[in-house]
Design an enzyme around this catalytic site. Structure first.
Site, mmCIF file in Angstrom:
data_model
loop_
_atom_site.group_PDB
_atom_site.id
_atom_site.type_symbol
_atom_site.label_atom_id
_atom_site.label_comp_id
_atom_site.label_asym_id
_atom_site.label_seq_id
_atom_site.Cartn_x
_atom_site.Cartn_y
_atom_site.Cartn_z
ATOM 1 N N THR A 1 -4.959 10.612 -0.575
ATOM 2 C CA THR A 1 -6.453 10.663 0.117
ATOM 3 C C THR A 1 -6.612 11.470 1.024
ATOM 4 O O THR A 1 -5.829 12.111 1.563
ATOM 5 C CB THR A 1 -6.357 9.007 0.665
ATOM 6 O OG1 THR A 1 -5.270 8.914 1.693
ATOM 7 C CG2 THR A 1 -6.182 7.888 -0.444
ATOM 8 N N HIS A 49 0.783 -1.133 0.139
ATOM 9 C CA HIS A 49 0.049 -0.119 0.189
ATOM 10 C C HIS A 49 0.858 1.205 -0.108
ATOM 11 O O HIS A 49 0.332 2.206 -0.663
ATOM 12 C CB HIS A 49 -0.957 -0.036 1.320
ATOM 13 C CG HIS A 49 -2.308 0.805 1.061
ATOM 14 N ND1 HIS A 49 -1.997 1.899 0.078
ATOM 15 C CD2 HIS A 49 -3.534 0.722 1.461
ATOM 16 C CE1 HIS A 49 -3.531 2.439 0.228
ATOM 17 N NE2 HIS A 49 -4.299 1.801 1.113
#
Length: 772
Positions: free
Chosen positions: A603, A474
């Site tokens: 994000t 990730h």
């Protein structure tokens, strides 16, 4: 292995008569072709770098500007050099080397080039200003006001022609820093429904103290960083949220993507691997050439940041004692493959070209046919990447920093990506859909804890029966980036590459293709103990994960849009209702939003549990009328949409507070407010997987060609992780995870509550009655 060959370019022997040199012409040919391929790739990268560097300018634009400038000056009989050559001639004897006409031409070209560069800079800055306006987000769906349409026209004009993947990077605005006052106000609004009156008053006092005292000082440093760096969040987010974490990344950080649910292109494992690997390598070639189209919003008008694509391939996370690092190499011509405890190196190029699908299948067949046994410690070696990070860092330094272990580890870490030929079978079984899908998800999320290299940017997993999936690390990028690649692979596999009647890849095996190379290890008993210790930690974590997949087929986006409500907001409200029915209480909820409207954006968090949401949920479990429930639902959905817009446009809550907290730690300042905010657990973590290349899949004619999306592990010990993908007009897939050790959670029970919530909410609109 038996088929492995060593390609030796030359050999020589020293004898009484001198040196006897033996050349291998085939090996020299391969060396020549390999070097030619490398130089071609370097030239393409250089060319793309130039094209991106001058965008929205272009070679044709340069010719037009320079020619027009020279023609104008010739028509007006002006000096195109603006006297610069004459002034330069006072100090340098230019006239000795160039005639007067040549001096004018050279000077005109130089001035014309400067004019061209000036036009490029102006266009970039105008486009940056245009992209800084986000008023288009507030327009009603399907009806754009004149001002927005005019703005879209200007964006199109200043966006240039035929952009490549990275063309817009220098034109994207920087992520703005919200004011401390606004962030604190939004934070208090988000936690009010989760606290009783006493706790809320205490939090208001902490917030006010921070806003008036320490906050402005931290904000000053943060604004300074925002002016200096490309993005004031992303580097700290990568380092402190991902790389400094010392716990296992398996389950806790890595995520997965699934195969088709209802289509099985082939049951031959090697063939499926051949097509999938070839499709991934084709995608990498397009990425190297910057031929992937930029991602847009608003009818292909508003570009998104593409920076995360840079480390998709040839990348590995490297463990450290205190913090990990991301290792990326510019090029890699091989992949690493794991099968039944053995590691192999497989070259992806031969004869100066990429291997064809049937040739890759041939290599996979050789690996599957290899009967050799794992070396001591080799079978479970990858468990080091699944356990805690510090023991892995110590083991890497102690046992893998020299000799054959270092060579083999380098081959894995510098591979384009990692492939696991899994010896289990996974797929949706019509007779046992629930258990089979749950088992499939768990296998992709963690496998056996030692048969995926969790540090690699991505693992392609191909099961014994031909089903496949991805497991991705990730830290280097977020799920939509991997999702874009996976959509390409799922499209290319059956539609463009295909299989023959027997289920093999199309084409013929290569008669002279050197086989895969078996990696060699010398793993001492002390290292084997560390491996087993990491495996124990990883297995405990994996056994504790409860996964549940729901292909929700009762209705989808098409019916939700008839309700005149955002599909994402509808699903988020359903998750809130389901969670309240499941646990009898509200909780802090995380929904991932993206900030890629800005340069190097990643994000932001949308806090889905709002005052309006709680009012709607209470109405649904209370005795309110349908009309009242429907009114509250629309208010909650509108509030959610507004929060999503704020998050996307850099006005979120959590990334700002996170960065203020990092600054406070650098300054050695203790903030009770920030400490409490960042310690609050996300007991419901949610994320939507977007379908980005809708043109690749015709779900009207071929509804069976749907992916189930992907999922991730639970964030909190007593919470749920929920990923969902809206596929076409009639399907929504949910991926639910939780921990078996928590008495409060049950993924299957939560799945039942999600289904009921979705149906109950749809019933509020009485669509059947309206149709009648």
């Amino acid at each position: 292995m038996a088929e492995a060959h060593q390609a030796v370019a030359f050999q020589f022997t020293v004898g009484p008569d001198g040196i006897d040199l033996h050349l291998c012409h085939e090996a020299l040919r391969q060396v020549y072709l390999s070097g030619l391929h490398s130089w071609k790739k370097r030239f393409i990268r250089f060319k793309n770098g130039v094209m991106t560097g001058v965008y929205p300018g272009s070679p044709s634009g340069f010719i037009v500007v320079v020619t027009s400038y020279m023609s104008y000056n010739k028509y007006k009989q002006l000096d195109p050099s603006l006297g610069l050559i004459a002034k330069l001639g006072q100090h340098v004897p230019i006239s000795r080397y160039m005639s007067t006409d040549t001096q004018k031409i050279v000077g005109g070209v130089l001035v014309g080039t400067g004019l061209w560069v000036t036009i490029i800079i102006i266009m970039r800055n105008v486009l940056k200003c245009l992209l800084s306006w986000h008023g288009w987000m507030h327009a009603r769906h399907g009806s754009l006001p004149l001002s927005t349409r005019l703005w879209m026209l200007l964006v199109k004009v200043f966006s240039g022609r035929k952009p490549m993947l990275y063309s817009f990077q220098s034109s994207l605005p920087r992520l703005p820093v919200p004011s401390v006052k606004d962030t604190c106000s939004r934070y208090l609004d988000s936690v009010q429904p989760l606290m009783d009156a006493e706790k809320y008053e205490r939090m208001k006092a902490l917030t006010k103290d921070f806003e008036e005292n320490l906050g402005p000082r931290l904000q000053w440093y943060l604004k300074l960083k925002s002016w200096w760096s490309s993005n004031y969040v992303s580097d700290w987010w990568e380092e402190y949220v991902y790389l400094r974490g010392r716990g296992p990344i398996m389950v806790n950080s890595n995520y997965y993507a699934m195969d088709y649910l209802y289509v099985f292109p082939t049951s031959i494992q090697a063939a499926r691997a051949g097509n999938a690997i070839h499709a991934i390598m084709l995608y990498r070639r397009k990425l190297d050439r910057a031929q992937i189209k930029p991602i847009y919003l608003l009818a292909n008008k508003v570009p998104l940041c593409s920076a995360q694509w840079e480390r998709m391939f040839n990348t590995s996370r490297v463990p450290g004692l205190e913090t990990d690092t991301i290792q990326h190499v510019n090029d890699s011509k091989h992949i690493a493959v794991y099968h039944k405890g053995r590691f192999f190196k497989v070259w992806m190029f031969y004869d100066g070209r990429l291997l064809l699908p049937r040739e890759i299948e041939q290599q996979m067949e050789r690996i599957l046919a290899d009967k050799s046994h794992p070396q001591p410690g080799e079978e479970s070696l990858a468990a080091l990447t699944a356990g805690d990070r510090t023991p892995w860092a110590k083991a890497r330094e102690a046992f893998f920093s020299r000799g054959k272990n270092k060579q083999s580890l380098d081959i894995i870490e510098k591979a384009a990506f990692f492939v696991t030929l899994d010896d289990t079978e996974q797929r949706l079984e019509p007779d046992n859909p629930v258990t089979s899908l749950d088992k499939y998800a768990k296998s992709l999320l963690h496998g056996k804890c030692y048969d995926r290299w969790f540090d690699k940017s991505m693992n392609l997993i191909v099961f014994k029966n031909g089903t496949m999936g991805l497991n991705a690390e990730h830290s280097w990028a977020d799920a939509p980036i991997v999702g874009h690649l996976w959509e390409h692979v799922l499209y290319m596999d059956p539609n463009q590459l295909g299989y023959d009647e027997a289920g093999h890849c199309r084409g013929e095996p290569h008669p002279n293709l050197p086989g895969p190379q078996r990696l060699q290890w010398d793993i001492v008993p002390e290292c084997q103990e560390t491996i087993q210790s990491s495996l124990t930690v990883a297995r405990a974590l994996a056994d504790n994960v409860d996964c549940h997949i729901i292909p929700f087929t009762d209705f989808g986006k098409g019916l939700i849009k008839k309700c005149r409500i955002s599909p994402d907001a509808f699903i988020q409200m359903a998750l809130q209702l389901a969670h309240f029915r499941d646990k009898g209480k509200f909780c802090l909820t995380y929904e991932a939003s993206m900030t890629r409207l800005f340069r190097e954006g990643r994000t932001e968090t949308v806090r889905s549990c709002t005052i309006e949401t709680c009012a709607f949920v209470c109405a649904m479990v209370g005795d309110e009328t349908r009309e009242q429930r429907l009114k509250l639902l629309k208010q909650a959905a509108e509030k959610h949409q507004n929060m999503y817009r704020l998050a996307m446009t850099g006005k979120g809550i959590d990334r700002h507070l996170f960065c203020l907290y990092v600054v406070s730690k650098y300054l050695g300042e203790d903030s009770p407010f920030l400490k409490e905010v960042l310690s609050e657990p996300w007991r419901l973590s949610t994320s939507q997987t977007p379908v980005q290349q809708v043109e690749l899949f015709d779900l009207v004619k071929h509804p069976e060609y749907v992916s189930s999306g992907g999922g991730f592990g639970p964030v909190a010990d007593d919470g749920y992780g929920v990923s969902y993908i809206i596929v076409g007009e009639n399907l929504i897939n949910f991926h639910i995870s939780s921990k078996r050790s928590s008495p409060e959670t049950d993924s299957h029970r939560f799945g039942i509550n999600i289904k009921k919530a979705m149906l109950d909410m749809l019933a509020l609109f009485q669509l059947e009655n309206n149709a009648n």
